[in-house]
Write a protein that holds these residues in place. Structure first.
Motif, short mmCIF file in Angstrom:
data_model
loop_
_atom_site.label_atom_id
_atom_site.label_comp_id
_atom_site.label_asym_id
_atom_site.label_seq_id
_atom_site.Cartn_x
_atom_site.Cartn_y
_atom_site.Cartn_z
N PHE A 1 0.82 -1.21 0.00
CA PHE A 1 0.00 0.00 0.00
C PHE A 1 0.85 1.26 0.00
O PHE A 1 0.34 2.35 -0.19
N ASN A 2 2.16 1.12 0.23
CA ASN A 2 3.05 2.27 0.21
C ASN A 2 3.34 2.76 -1.21
O ASN A 2 3.87 3.85 -1.39
N ASN A 3 3.00 1.99 -2.21
CA ASN A 3 3.19 2.39 -3.60
C ASN A 3 2.36 3.64 -3.87
O ASN A 3 1.15 3.65 -3.65
N LEU A 55 -4.12 1.73 -5.75
CA LEU A 55 -5.54 2.03 -5.83
C LEU A 55 -6.19 2.10 -4.45
O LEU A 55 -7.33 2.51 -4.32
N PHE A 56 -5.45 1.73 -3.43
CA PHE A 56 -5.96 1.73 -2.07
C PHE A 56 -5.80 3.08 -1.37
O PHE A 56 -6.37 3.30 -0.32
N ARG A 57 -5.00 3.97 -1.92
CA ARG A 57 -4.69 5.24 -1.24
C ARG A 57 -5.95 5.99 -0.83
O ARG A 57 -6.05 6.47 0.29
N GLN A 58 -6.91 6.15 -1.71
CA GLN A 58 -8.12 6.89 -1.38
C GLN A 58 -8.93 6.18 -0.31
O GLN A 58 -9.50 6.83 0.57
N ILE A 59 -8.99 4.87 -0.36
CA ILE A 59 -9.74 4.10 0.64
C ILE A 59 -9.11 4.31 2.01
O ILE A 59 -9.80 4.57 3.00
N LEU A 60 -7.80 4.21 2.08
CA LEU A 60 -7.10 4.27 3.36
C LEU A 60 -7.01 5.70 3.90
O LEU A 60 -7.23 5.93 5.08
N ASN A 61 -6.71 6.66 3.05
CA ASN A 61 -6.56 8.04 3.51
C ASN A 61 -7.88 8.63 4.01
O ASN A 61 -7.89 9.41 4.95
N LYS A 69 -9.07 0.07 10.87
CA LYS A 69 -8.13 -0.68 10.05
C LYS A 69 -6.82 -0.81 10.81
O LYS A 69 -6.36 0.13 11.42
N VAL A 70 -6.23 -1.99 10.74
CA VAL A 70 -4.95 -2.25 11.39
C VAL A 70 -4.01 -2.78 10.30
O VAL A 70 -4.36 -3.69 9.57
N PHE A 71 -2.82 -2.17 10.22
CA PHE A 71 -1.83 -2.58 9.23
C PHE A 71 -0.59 -3.08 9.94
O PHE A 71 -0.16 -2.47 10.91
N ASP A 122 7.81 1.58 7.20
CA ASP A 122 6.97 2.66 7.69
C ASP A 122 5.84 2.93 6.72
O ASP A 122 5.91 2.59 5.55
N LEU A 123 4.80 3.57 7.23
CA LEU A 123 3.68 3.99 6.39
C LEU A 123 4.05 5.24 5.61
O LEU A 123 4.90 6.01 6.04
N TYR A 124 3.38 5.46 4.52
CA TYR A 124 3.59 6.70 3.78
C TYR A 124 2.99 7.86 4.58
O TYR A 124 2.11 7.68 5.41
#
Length: 184
Positions: free
Chosen positions: A36-38, A42-48, A74-76, A81-83
């Motif tokens: 998801f750090n990429n 396509l997950f950026r909007q869902i997660l942010n 959500k737990v990652f 590290d996260l972006y």
């Protein structure tokens, strides 16, 4: 509590499947979430957008547009590290690899049983005092004036934890404040 309220993933979920799980109001637990750090994920909007209630994304399904909620716990877990934008919307708990010693052997069935017992205890505690928790959540600013050291987004992220702590273990608020200072 239990499997019907959470889903454990290994990072191989598709965006469409994640939308569906979130729509079913599940808690999402994702291991190996490095992908998801990429920046093109396509997950950026869902997660942010998913840290705040009422956040939606619109997607085309067939010939119709459909709104999907992105809000849920959500737990990652990941190596590294996260972006930055996701980091700003999370409570980060740094973990370290075990270097040997008295490490307890991991047995999936034992871990699942222990996790299920903890989930059941949490469910019972919250259910028994749900109305009190709701009222404390609505009166958040009256109860936690001392959290001015947190930025607005951090206060929003920590609000549920302080609310639960106030109702279920008020004597531990100073510990939680200290953790919030250290983590935020």
């Amino acid at each position: 509590a239990g499997d019907e309220n959470a889903i454990f993933l290994d990072g191989s979920i598709t965006p469409a499947a994640m939308y569906t799980e979130i729509d079913m109001r599940k808690t999402i637990l994702i291991d190996e979430s490095e992908r998801f750090n990429n920046p093109h994920s396509l997950f950026r909007q869902i997660l942010n957008g998913g840290y705040r209630r009422g956040e939606d994304l619109c997607r085309k399904i067939g010939s119709h547009n459909q709104k999907f909620s992105t809000y849920c716990p959500k737990v990652f877990s990941l190596i590294g590290d996260l972006y930055d934008t996701l980091r700003d919307r999370c409570i980060i708990v740094q973990m370290q690899r075990t270097m040997g010693g008295d490490r307890k052997e991991y047995v999936r069935a034992v871990a699942q049983a222990e996790g299920a017992a903890i989930a059941e205890q949490m469910h019972e505690a919250v259910s028994a005092r749900l109305e009190e928790i709701r009222k404390a959540y609505l009166r958040y600013h009256e109860l936690y004036a001392s959290l001015d050291f947190l930025r607005a987004r951090d206060r929003e992220i920590w609000k549920p934890l302080f609310t639960l702590c106030q109702v279920l273990a008020a004597g531990r608020i100073p510990e939680l404040e200290s953790s919030a200072i250290d983590i935020a």
